[in-house]
Design a protein around this motif. Structure first.
Motif, PDB file in Angstrom:
ATOM      1  N   MET A   1       0.847  -1.187   0.000  1.00  0.00           N
ATOM      2  CA  MET A   1       0.000   0.000   0.000  1.00  0.00           C
ATOM      3  C   MET A   1       0.883   1.238   0.000  1.00  0.00           C
ATOM      4  N   VAL A   2       0.526   2.238  -0.780  1.00  0.00           N
ATOM      5  CA  VAL A   2       1.356   3.429  -0.878  1.00  0.00           C
ATOM      6  C   VAL A   2       0.938   4.453   0.155  1.00  0.00           C
ATOM      7  N   ASP A   3       1.796   5.480   0.338  1.00  0.00           N
ATOM      8  CA  ASP A   3       1.440   6.581   1.213  1.00  0.00           C
ATOM      9  C   ASP A   3       0.185   7.245   0.679  1.00  0.00           C
ATOM     10  N   ARG A   4      -0.642   7.718   1.585  1.00  0.00           N
ATOM     11  CA  ARG A   4      -1.896   8.330   1.167  1.00  0.00           C
ATOM     12  C   ARG A   4      -1.663   9.796   0.852  1.00  0.00           C
ATOM     13  N   LYS A   5      -1.378  10.058  -0.410  1.00  0.00           N
ATOM     14  CA  LYS A   5      -1.084  11.410  -0.845  1.00  0.00           C
ATOM     15  C   LYS A   5      -2.367  12.160  -1.142  1.00  0.00           C
ATOM     16  N   GLN A   6      -2.196  13.478  -1.362  1.00  0.00           N
ATOM     17  CA  GLN A   6      -3.334  14.289  -1.726  1.00  0.00           C
ATOM     18  C   GLN A   6      -3.863  13.838  -3.075  1.00  0.00           C
ATOM     19  N   ALA A   7      -5.178  13.840  -3.211  1.00  0.00           N
ATOM     20  CA  ALA A   7      -5.785  13.413  -4.464  1.00  0.00           C
ATOM     21  C   ALA A   7      -6.975  14.298  -4.772  1.00  0.00           C
ATOM     22  N   ALA A   8      -7.378  14.285  -6.025  1.00  0.00           N
ATOM     23  CA  ALA A   8      -8.537  15.063  -6.450  1.00  0.00           C
ATOM     24  C   ALA A   8      -9.610  14.128  -6.961  1.00  0.00           C
ATOM     25  N   TYR A  73      -2.805  -2.158  -7.306  1.00  0.00           N
ATOM     26  CA  TYR A  73      -2.616  -2.730  -8.636  1.00  0.00           C
ATOM     27  C   TYR A  73      -2.008  -4.122  -8.518  1.00  0.00           C
ATOM     28  N   GLU A  74      -2.186  -4.887  -9.569  1.00  0.00           N
ATOM     29  CA  GLU A  74      -1.554  -6.206  -9.674  1.00  0.00           C
ATOM     30  C   GLU A  74      -1.447  -6.556 -11.155  1.00  0.00           C
ATOM     31  N   PHE A  75      -0.237  -6.945 -11.581  1.00  0.00           N
ATOM     32  CA  PHE A  75      -0.007  -7.239 -12.992  1.00  0.00           C
ATOM     33  C   PHE A  75       0.843  -8.490 -13.178  1.00  0.00           C
ATOM     34  N   ASN A  76       0.568  -9.190 -14.266  1.00  0.00           N
ATOM     35  CA  ASN A  76       1.405 -10.279 -14.759  1.00  0.00           C
ATOM     36  C   ASN A  76       1.814  -9.916 -16.180  1.00  0.00           C
ATOM     37  N   ILE A  99       3.224  -8.400  -9.847  1.00  0.00           N
ATOM     38  CA  ILE A  99       3.752  -7.061  -9.578  1.00  0.00           C
ATOM     39  C   ILE A  99       2.672  -6.298  -8.819  1.00  0.00           C
ATOM     40  N   ASN A 100       2.965  -5.875  -7.591  1.00  0.00           N
ATOM     41  CA  ASN A 100       1.965  -5.215  -6.753  1.00  0.00           C
ATOM     42  C   ASN A 100       2.626  -4.139  -5.898  1.00  0.00           C
ATOM     43  N   PRO A 101       1.836  -3.252  -5.261  1.00  0.00           N
ATOM     44  CA  PRO A 101       2.419  -2.140  -4.500  1.00  0.00           C
ATOM     45  C   PRO A 101       2.888  -2.509  -3.097  1.00  0.00           C
ATOM     46  N   ASP A 102       2.593  -3.727  -2.639  1.00  0.00           N
ATOM     47  CA  ASP A 102       2.902  -4.087  -1.256  1.00  0.00           C
ATOM     48  C   ASP A 102       4.357  -4.490  -1.047  1.00  0.00           C
ATOM     49  N   ASP A 103       4.971  -5.083  -2.069  1.00  0.00           N
ATOM     50  CA  ASP A 103       6.361  -5.509  -1.941  1.00  0.00           C
ATOM     51  C   ASP A 103       6.961  -5.693  -3.335  1.00  0.00           C
ATOM     52  N   LEU A 104       8.236  -6.046  -3.378  1.00  0.00           N
ATOM     53  CA  LEU A 104       8.913  -6.304  -4.652  1.00  0.00           C
ATOM     54  C   LEU A 104       9.220  -7.793  -4.796  1.00  0.00           C
ATOM     55  N   LYS A 140      10.848  -0.143  -7.927  1.00  0.00           N
ATOM     56  CA  LYS A 140      10.695   0.437  -6.590  1.00  0.00           C
ATOM     57  C   LYS A 140      10.104   1.843  -6.669  1.00  0.00           C
ATOM     58  N   ASP A 141      10.270   2.519  -7.809  1.00  0.00           N
ATOM     59  CA  ASP A 141       9.700   3.855  -7.996  1.00  0.00           C
ATOM     60  C   ASP A 141       8.407   3.829  -8.810  1.00  0.00           C
ATOM     61  N   PHE A 142       7.998   2.637  -9.247  1.00  0.00           N
ATOM     62  CA  PHE A 142       6.801   2.529 -10.092  1.00  0.00           C
ATOM     63  C   PHE A 142       5.559   3.036  -9.364  1.00  0.00           C
ATOM     64  N   THR A 143       5.395   2.622  -8.112  1.00  0.00           N
ATOM     65  CA  THR A 143       4.229   3.037  -7.333  1.00  0.00           C
ATOM     66  C   THR A 143       4.204   4.552  -7.162  1.00  0.00           C
ATOM     67  N   LYS A 144       5.357   5.123  -6.841  1.00  0.00           N
ATOM     68  CA  LYS A 144       5.445   6.572  -6.655  1.00  0.00           C
ATOM     69  C   LYS A 144       5.112   7.310  -7.947  1.00  0.00           C
ATOM     70  N   GLN A 145       5.661   6.825  -9.057  1.00  0.00           N
ATOM     71  CA  GLN A 145       5.418   7.477 -10.347  1.00  0.00           C
ATOM     72  C   GLN A 145       3.945   7.412 -10.733  1.00  0.00           C
ATOM     73  N   LEU A 146       3.330   6.269 -10.492  1.00  0.00           N
ATOM     74  CA  LEU A 146       1.918   6.118 -10.832  1.00  0.00           C
ATOM     75  C   LEU A 146       1.050   6.996  -9.937  1.00  0.00           C
ATOM     76  N   ALA A 147       1.389   7.054  -8.652  1.00  0.00           N
ATOM     77  CA  ALA A 147       0.618   7.875  -7.717  1.00  0.00           C
ATOM     78  C   ALA A 147       0.696   9.353  -8.081  1.00  0.00           C
ATOM     79  N   GLU A 148       1.814   9.763  -8.670  1.00  0.00           N
ATOM     80  CA  GLU A 148       1.999  11.171  -9.014  1.00  0.00           C
ATOM     81  C   GLU A 148       1.091  11.617 -10.153  1.00  0.00           C
ATOM     82  N   TYR A 149       0.570  10.663 -10.927  1.00  0.00           N
ATOM     83  CA  TYR A 149      -0.421  11.029 -11.940  1.00  0.00           C
ATOM     84  C   TYR A 149      -1.615  11.712 -11.274  1.00  0.00           C
TER      85      TYR A 149
END
Length: 206
Positions: A1-8, A73-76, A99-104, A140-149
């Motif tokens: 789970m990622v940090d709960r950032k500001q969202a719209a 997210y979860e991907f194969n 591939i998921n946000p909880d671990d690598l 390791k930066d995938f979650t952060k990059q996606l959250a920044e959208y």
């Protein structure tokens, strides 16, 4: 789970307070493809390059609640690769699971060669031993990059502007509706008065 950032949230979701799910699968797949295809590993005279994404299965969503976001997210993925040295080349594919946000702790397996030669054998060993580590460095930066959208300041500003525009349009529509009702009311009153006058004149004539 990622940090709960500001969202719209959407325009209807004032202050992003209510629970809302947003589909981010297209953005996640695009970003994931860029990351995987950027990987190239060279060892023992053989260069291995991820050449094509055969398939990406899974989905990604951002849940908005109380102005914060939760990314899931979860991907194969199935990936084609090419390998070459000074004498020959080879190709094949491998799979990446979970591939998921909880671990690598995803898995890289099912390394399959389409070409049977020494170059291919070395390429297979490279993928089995090193591909996961190379992927981990980038994912390791995938979650952060996606959250920044979703939490991008410019996007937040644009969403707020859209929300204000929508509120103004709604208020204007209400005002126009009110004026329309008022006009109908006065027209109705005028007709009633006209009928009363005609009835009064008719009564006097009798």
């Amino acid at each position: 789970m990622v940090d709960r950032k500001q969202a719209a949230g959407s325009v209807w979701n004032v202050n992003s307070w209510h629970w809302e799910q947003k589909n981010y699968t297209p953005q996640a797949k695009k970003l994931l493809e860029e990351i995987i295809l950027s990987i190239s590993i060279e060892q023992d005279g053989v260069k291995v390059q991820n050449s094509k994404i055969k398939s990406i299965n899974g989905d990604a969503e951002i849940n908005v609640r109380k102005g914060k976001q939760i990314l899931c997210y979860e991907f194969n993925v199935e990936v084609d690769f090419k390998a070459e040295n000074d004498e020959e080349d080879a190709d094949g594919y491998f799979k990446i699971h979970d591939i998921n946000p909880d671990d690598l702790d995803f898995e890289v397996d099912h390394v399959t060669l389409n070409t049977k030669n020494k170059c291919g054998d070395i390429a297979k060993r490279i993928i089995q031993k090193q591909m996961k580590e190379e992927l981990k460095k980038l994912l390791k930066d995938f979650t952060k990059q996606l959250a920044e959208y979703e939490s991008n300041p410019e996007k937040l500003k644009q969403d707020e502007q859209k929300r204000l525009q929508n509120q103004e349009a709604t208020q204007k529509a209400r005002e126009e509706k009110g004026k329309e009702k008022e006009q109908i009311f006065y027209e109705q009153k005028a007709k009633e008065q006209e009928l009363k006058e005609k009835f009064s004149q008719w009564s006097e004539q009798k």
